[in-house]
Design a protein around this motif. Structure first.
Motif, mmCIF file in Angstrom:
data_model
loop_
_atom_site.group_PDB
_atom_site.id
_atom_site.type_symbol
_atom_site.label_atom_id
_atom_site.label_comp_id
_atom_site.label_asym_id
_atom_site.label_seq_id
_atom_site.Cartn_x
_atom_site.Cartn_y
_atom_site.Cartn_z
ATOM 1 N N PRO A 138 6.348 14.548 4.972
ATOM 2 C CA PRO A 138 6.606 15.638 5.908
ATOM 3 C C PRO A 138 5.935 15.461 7.257
ATOM 4 C CG PRO A 138 4.910 16.284 4.378
ATOM 5 C CD PRO A 138 5.362 14.923 3.941
ATOM 6 N N GLY A 139 4.948 14.545 7.371
ATOM 7 C CA GLY A 139 4.262 14.332 8.634
ATOM 8 C C GLY A 139 3.453 13.056 8.572
ATOM 9 N N VAL A 140 2.969 12.617 9.714
ATOM 10 C CA VAL A 140 2.232 11.366 9.782
ATOM 11 C C VAL A 140 0.935 11.441 8.974
ATOM 12 C CG1 VAL A 140 0.962 9.845 11.338
ATOM 13 C CG2 VAL A 140 3.243 10.639 11.964
ATOM 14 N N ALA A 141 0.239 12.563 9.035
ATOM 15 C CA ALA A 141 -1.012 12.694 8.278
ATOM 16 C C ALA A 141 -0.765 12.543 6.786
ATOM 17 C CB ALA A 141 -1.669 14.040 8.577
ATOM 18 N N ALA A 142 0.306 13.191 6.283
ATOM 19 C CA ALA A 142 0.635 13.082 4.857
ATOM 20 C C ALA A 142 1.083 11.663 4.516
ATOM 21 C CB ALA A 142 1.733 14.086 4.504
ATOM 22 N N ALA A 143 1.802 11.008 5.436
ATOM 23 C CA ALA A 143 2.250 9.636 5.203
ATOM 24 C C ALA A 143 1.061 8.685 5.088
ATOM 25 C CB ALA A 143 3.187 9.191 6.320
ATOM 26 N N LYS A 144 0.035 8.894 5.915
ATOM 27 C CA LYS A 144 -1.162 8.064 5.844
ATOM 28 C C LYS A 144 -1.869 8.257 4.502
ATOM 29 C CE LYS A 144 -3.759 7.673 9.547
ATOM 30 N NZ LYS A 144 -4.544 8.011 10.771
ATOM 31 N N LYS A 145 -1.926 9.501 4.046
ATOM 32 C CA LYS A 145 -2.574 9.779 2.761
ATOM 33 C C LYS A 145 -1.783 9.147 1.611
ATOM 34 C CE LYS A 145 -4.162 13.622 -0.145
ATOM 35 N NZ LYS A 145 -5.526 13.130 -0.301
ATOM 36 N N ARG A 146 -0.464 9.254 1.695
ATOM 37 C CA ARG A 146 0.364 8.675 0.639
ATOM 38 C C ARG A 146 0.251 7.152 0.644
ATOM 39 N NH1 ARG A 146 6.505 10.444 -1.034
ATOM 40 N NH2 ARG A 146 6.752 8.930 -2.716
ATOM 41 N N THR A 147 0.175 6.560 1.842
ATOM 42 C CA THR A 147 0.000 5.115 1.943
ATOM 43 C C THR A 147 -1.304 4.688 1.300
ATOM 44 O OG1 THR A 147 1.273 5.057 4.004
ATOM 45 C CG2 THR A 147 -0.162 3.182 3.549
ATOM 46 N N GLN A 148 -2.373 5.445 1.543
ATOM 47 C CA GLN A 148 -3.669 5.129 0.958
ATOM 48 C C GLN A 148 -3.603 5.173 -0.557
ATOM 49 O OE1 GLN A 148 -6.480 4.113 2.680
ATOM 50 N NE2 GLN A 148 -7.183 3.628 0.620
ATOM 51 N N ALA A 185 7.820 -6.292 4.865
ATOM 52 C CA ALA A 185 6.396 -6.604 4.953
ATOM 53 C C ALA A 185 5.920 -6.522 6.402
ATOM 54 C CB ALA A 185 6.123 -7.989 4.370
ATOM 55 N N GLY A 186 6.785 -6.937 7.339
ATOM 56 C CA GLY A 186 6.412 -6.873 8.748
ATOM 57 C C GLY A 186 6.239 -5.445 9.232
ATOM 58 N N GLU A 187 7.174 -4.562 8.840
ATOM 59 C CA GLU A 187 7.072 -3.162 9.239
ATOM 60 C C GLU A 187 5.858 -2.511 8.585
ATOM 61 O OE1 GLU A 187 9.766 0.958 9.162
ATOM 62 O OE2 GLU A 187 10.602 -0.938 8.443
ATOM 63 N N LEU A 188 5.608 -2.865 7.337
ATOM 64 C CA LEU A 188 4.452 -2.320 6.625
ATOM 65 C C LEU A 188 3.157 -2.746 7.315
ATOM 66 C CD1 LEU A 188 3.215 -0.829 4.215
ATOM 67 C CD2 LEU A 188 3.416 -2.949 2.891
ATOM 68 N N GLU A 189 3.086 -4.010 7.751
ATOM 69 C CA GLU A 189 1.883 -4.482 8.438
ATOM 70 C C GLU A 189 1.671 -3.717 9.743
ATOM 71 O OE1 GLU A 189 -0.176 -8.599 10.151
ATOM 72 O OE2 GLU A 189 1.526 -8.692 8.760
ATOM 73 N N LYS A 190 2.746 -3.465 10.485
ATOM 74 C CA LYS A 190 2.632 -2.688 11.724
ATOM 75 C C LYS A 190 2.102 -1.283 11.431
ATOM 76 C CE LYS A 190 6.390 -4.937 14.302
ATOM 77 N NZ LYS A 190 7.727 -4.723 14.930
ATOM 78 N N TRP A 191 2.603 -0.673 10.361
ATOM 79 C CA TRP A 191 2.174 0.677 10.004
ATOM 80 C C TRP A 191 0.698 0.699 9.609
ATOM 81 C CZ3 TRP A 191 2.203 5.619 10.209
ATOM 82 C CH2 TRP A 191 1.733 6.413 9.174
ATOM 83 N N LEU A 192 0.284 -0.259 8.794
ATOM 84 C CA LEU A 192 -1.113 -0.294 8.362
ATOM 85 C C LEU A 192 -2.039 -0.525 9.548
ATOM 86 C CD1 LEU A 192 -0.797 -2.378 5.062
ATOM 87 C CD2 LEU A 192 -1.009 0.095 5.304
ATOM 88 N N THR A 193 -1.637 -1.404 10.457
ATOM 89 C CA THR A 193 -2.442 -1.644 11.650
ATOM 90 C C THR A 193 -2.540 -0.376 12.488
ATOM 91 O OG1 THR A 193 -1.755 -3.968 11.672
ATOM 92 C CG2 THR A 193 -2.677 -3.071 13.718
ATOM 93 N N TRP A 194 -1.422 0.356 12.591
ATOM 94 C CA TRP A 194 -1.425 1.621 13.332
ATOM 95 C C TRP A 194 -2.371 2.622 12.682
ATOM 96 C CZ3 TRP A 194 -0.219 6.807 12.758
ATOM 97 C CH2 TRP A 194 0.011 7.527 13.931
ATOM 98 N N CYS A 195 -2.485 2.556 11.358
ATOM 99 C CA CYS A 195 -3.375 3.464 10.622
ATOM 100 C C CYS A 195 -4.835 3.026 10.691
ATOM 101 C CB CYS A 195 -2.950 3.543 9.157
ATOM 102 S SG CYS A 195 -1.376 4.368 8.873
ATOM 103 N N GLY A 196 -5.110 1.880 11.306
ATOM 104 C CA GLY A 196 -6.483 1.415 11.415
ATOM 105 C C GLY A 196 -6.960 0.601 10.236
ATOM 106 N N ILE A 197 -6.021 0.125 9.394
ATOM 107 C CA ILE A 197 -6.369 -0.687 8.225
ATOM 108 C C ILE A 197 -6.299 -2.164 8.609
ATOM 109 C CG2 ILE A 197 -5.691 -1.328 5.875
ATOM 110 C CD1 ILE A 197 -4.576 1.522 5.572
ATOM 111 N N THR A 198 -7.342 -2.912 8.306
ATOM 112 C CA THR A 198 -7.388 -4.328 8.644
ATOM 113 C C THR A 198 -6.427 -5.126 7.771
ATOM 114 O OG1 THR A 198 -9.713 -4.119 9.286
ATOM 115 C CG2 THR A 198 -8.892 -6.344 8.849
#
Length: 697
Positions: free
Chosen positions: A360-370, A396-409
């Motif tokens: 439903p939102g970016v904050a929830a998406a980050k939590k779900r990704t974690q 995998a490329g899009e996922l890497e972009k998303w993780l980098t955007w989330c601050g994950i190394t």
């Protein structure tokens, strides 16, 4: 919650003479409990601060939207009085009134028929709402509709006036509900582009008679194409039509605040309208509510949003979404903005931020990704992106972009989830790379602001890393020479590939078991999962959970289970990339829980489910007692000293273990940073040796 029937009850249109002039508290004696602090739950519903003590429904209807008030009372009753017998809560309601006076939809009628077979309200009043929840096939919305209808009948002078003349030729409610459900399912399949996909499948015995086999084949062959197509209104047309119905002030607020690429300040908009900024905020909320009410599931806009949410779990690049749905890039007539921006601004379950679309939102998406990463991470916090990309709708490329955007190394195609210490990142990088590296090489890969010397000191104090000839490698690999010249020992967790790269051994199912799942703790015959309440929880949304939690609930991949509770069954499903729990809103309302508050989801061995608050202890008490509270222990301050370590060990499935070093490593491997800090405060930074047994310390 606003029940669907609340919109069609028509209570507001009744003359005051058809509504009871008895005080609310006499009609509904459970309202007598709402005094002092609890009165705050009722006061906002009507102008008078004590309306339930001083007014009757016939008076209140002159001041408020009675349908909305009754809907709020229904939610309150379900949340706080689920175990109360209905006849005690509605003492003035005539038990001889037919069930048909409740004017329920076919789904609710079917559910009640399984509970109250006599056909009158009295049979229903003998039960509590908790029992209605327990009827198979009954949703939270159905229970709300039943209680709401009881409230409507209770405030009317003659509830029998709601009874409609029966249609002798009408099909039984269960048949009508089934046909409605099939029609809805067909509509959803069309929205998803699955017009030729069978609606249902029928399983029968192999030796069934031929007519039954033919019947099963006919039903299983039924597709959306075989049913009449419902009106397929275009989403853009619906939006255009809705916007055209707004008055001048609403249109200005819509254009300059709600859908503007850069919204103007409320004060500036208010100056144009001749009102204050507070009034602008009210108009803004009213416009959004009006549009949302008209864009529910079943409308073209609602269907489009529902389809988008399915495709962006948990997140998607906006540019990919535009390729899949070119229509949302079209400009809304008269507003000069794309349709996707309008959907973002009007819908709380769809958000676009910095080129990412999330539901439903970016904050929830980050939590779900974690949560998803936790299911796949190694003991060193390394997640191969290929494993995760296979389970989500992202490359995998899009996922890497998303993780980098989330601050994950991300290093060498792997995400590093452990960042508590610089040594965690360095060890994770070594595992991801699979080859020995120098400190300068690691520093360059990690892009950290830490000095090379601080990284070197951190590795020197970490027993997972070993220095050999100026190169750092993992202790689990063996010596640096053996990486190239000899295979890693059989008992190792790693293999050496033909390219000389050392890789962790992989299993077919990489999801973590309950014993290794972060924030999931064992205590006797119950598993407790600690999580924080989110806005999505309170909205009634289902939510993703770790695989280990689903396994603890008895749910395997591709399955669904139902857990029993005092508020009805709790659904657990694992049909997609991540398992999900059905809504827990009813439990949160019972607790009066708020966003950000920690709760415990309890899974008992007998198949029952509970949601409880964890015990809170002060930060100045013994760290081990604080750790007990963190794992969900119900008596962290009263537990005898001799049992404390045993409970902490059992929580991470190490029964009988009492060596601090072993427990510290177990909590560290799970990524339990909060508990690890507490255990280190008790053992590492005290006189207790990490190598001694507790009894010897």
């Amino acid at each position: 919650m606003s029940g669907s029937s609340a919109l069609t009850l028509g209570v507001n249109s009744l003359p005051a003479t058809e509504l009871s002039d008895t005080l609310w508290v006499d009609i509904l004696p459970w309202l007598d409990d709402y005094v002092s602090d609890r009165a705050a739950l009722l006061e906002p519903l009507a102008p008078s601060p004590d309306w339930w003590f001083s007014e009757s429904p016939s008076f209140t209807v002159l001041e408020v939207d009675l349908e909305k008030l009754l809907s709020e009372l229904a939610s309150l009753y379900i949340s706080h009085h689920s175990s109360a017998v209905l006849k005690e809560s509605f003492p003035l309601l005539d038990p001889s009134v037919p069930i048909s006076a409740l004017a329920l939809d076919t789904r609710a009628v079917t559910s009640l028929a399984r509970l109250a077979s006599q056909g009158n309200v009295g049979d229903l009043l003998a039960h509590a709402t908790a029992e209605i929840f327990g009827v198979r096939g009954t949703s939270e919305q159905t229970v709300h509709d039943v209680v709401l209808s009881l409230l409507v009948c209770a405030v009317m002078t003659d509830p029998r006036s709601r009874i409609e003349t029966p249609d002798d030729g009408a099909a039984p409610p269960a048949i009508t509900a089934l046909l409605d459900d099939l029609e809805q399912l067909a509509m959803w399949r069309r929205v998803r582009g699955q017009d030729a996909r069978p609606l249902v499948t029928v399983e029968i015995d192999d030796e069934s008679p031929e007519p039954i086999q033919e019947l099963a084949a006919r039903i299983s062959a039924l597709t959306p194409n075989d049913l009449p197509a419902m009106d397929r209104t275009d989403a853009m047309d619906e939006i255009d039509n809705l916007f055209s119905q707004l008055d001048e002030r609403e249109s200005i607020v819509l254009r300059e605040r709600i859908v503007a690429p850069v919204p103007q300040r409320r004060g500036a908009v208010g100056a144009k309208l001749g009102v204050g900024s507070g009034r602008v905020g009210q108009i803004e909320a009213e416009v959004k509510a009006k549009i949302n009410d008209a864009c529910g599931f079943g409308t073209a806009v609602g269907n489009l949003l529902a389809s988008l949410r399915v495709e962006i779990q948990p997140v998607a690049l906006l540019e990919r979404l535009l390729e899949l749905h070119p229509s949302i890039a079209a400009e809304v007539p008269g507003y000069g903005v794309p349709l996707w921006l309008v959907l973002d601004r009007i819908d709380d379950y769809f958000e676009v931020t910095d080129g990412w679309a999330a539901a439903p939102g970016v904050a929830a998406a980050k939590k779900r990704t974690q949560t998803l990463l936790e299911d796949f991470e190694s003991p060193n916090g390394v997640v191969a992106l290929g494993d995760v990309a296979d389970t989500v709708s992202m490359s995998a490329g899009e996922l890497e972009k998303w993780l980098t955007w989330c601050g994950i190394t991300v290093v060498s195609g792997s995400a590093l989830t452990r960042a508590r210490r610089i040594s965690d990142l360095a060890v994770g990088a070594l595992e991801a790379l699979g080859t020995p590296k120098t400190v300068p090489e690691l520093a360059a890969l990690l892009k950290t602001d830490r000095t090379e010397r601080s990284i070197e000191r951190a590795l020197e104090s970490d027993d997972r890393a070993v220095l050999d000839a100026g190169l750092w490698h993992l202790q689990a690999w063996g010596s640096a020479d053996s990486i190239v010249e000899e295979p890693v020992p059989e008992q190792s967790e790693f293999n050496v590939g033909g390219d000389g790269i050392v890789r962790r051994k992989r299993t077919r199912d990489t999801a973590k078991p309950p014993e290794q799942t972060r924030r999931l703790y064992r205590s006797g015959n119950v598993w407790r999962y600690r999580t924080a309440v989110t806005a999505e929880h309170l909205r009634g949304s289902s939510f993703a959970v770790p695989a280990g939690l689903a396994v603890a609930a008895g749910c395997a991949r591709g399955e669904s289970v139902e857990l029993e509770s005092h508020l009805g069954v709790q659904a657990v499903r694992w049909s997609g990339a991540q398992p999900t729990f059905g809504t827990i809103r009813r439990f949160l309302r019972e607790l009066s829980a708020v966003v950000g508050e920690d709760i415990l989801l309890e899974l008992w061995q007998d198949g029952t489910f509970r949601v409880v608050r964890p015990v809170v202890v002060h930060a100045d008490v013994d760290p081990l007692r604080q750790a007990l509270a963190e794992i969900g222990n119900r008596e962290p301050l009263r537990t005898a000293d001799r049992h404390v370590v045993r409970i902490l060990a059992e929580a991470v499935s190490l029964p009988g273990e009492d060596r601090p070093r072993k427990l510290l490593r177990a909590y560290e491997d799970r990524g339990e940073d909060i508990i690890l800090d507490l255990l280190e405060a008790a053992w590492v930074h005290s006189d207790v040796s990490a190598d001694s047994e507790i009894g010897d310390a």
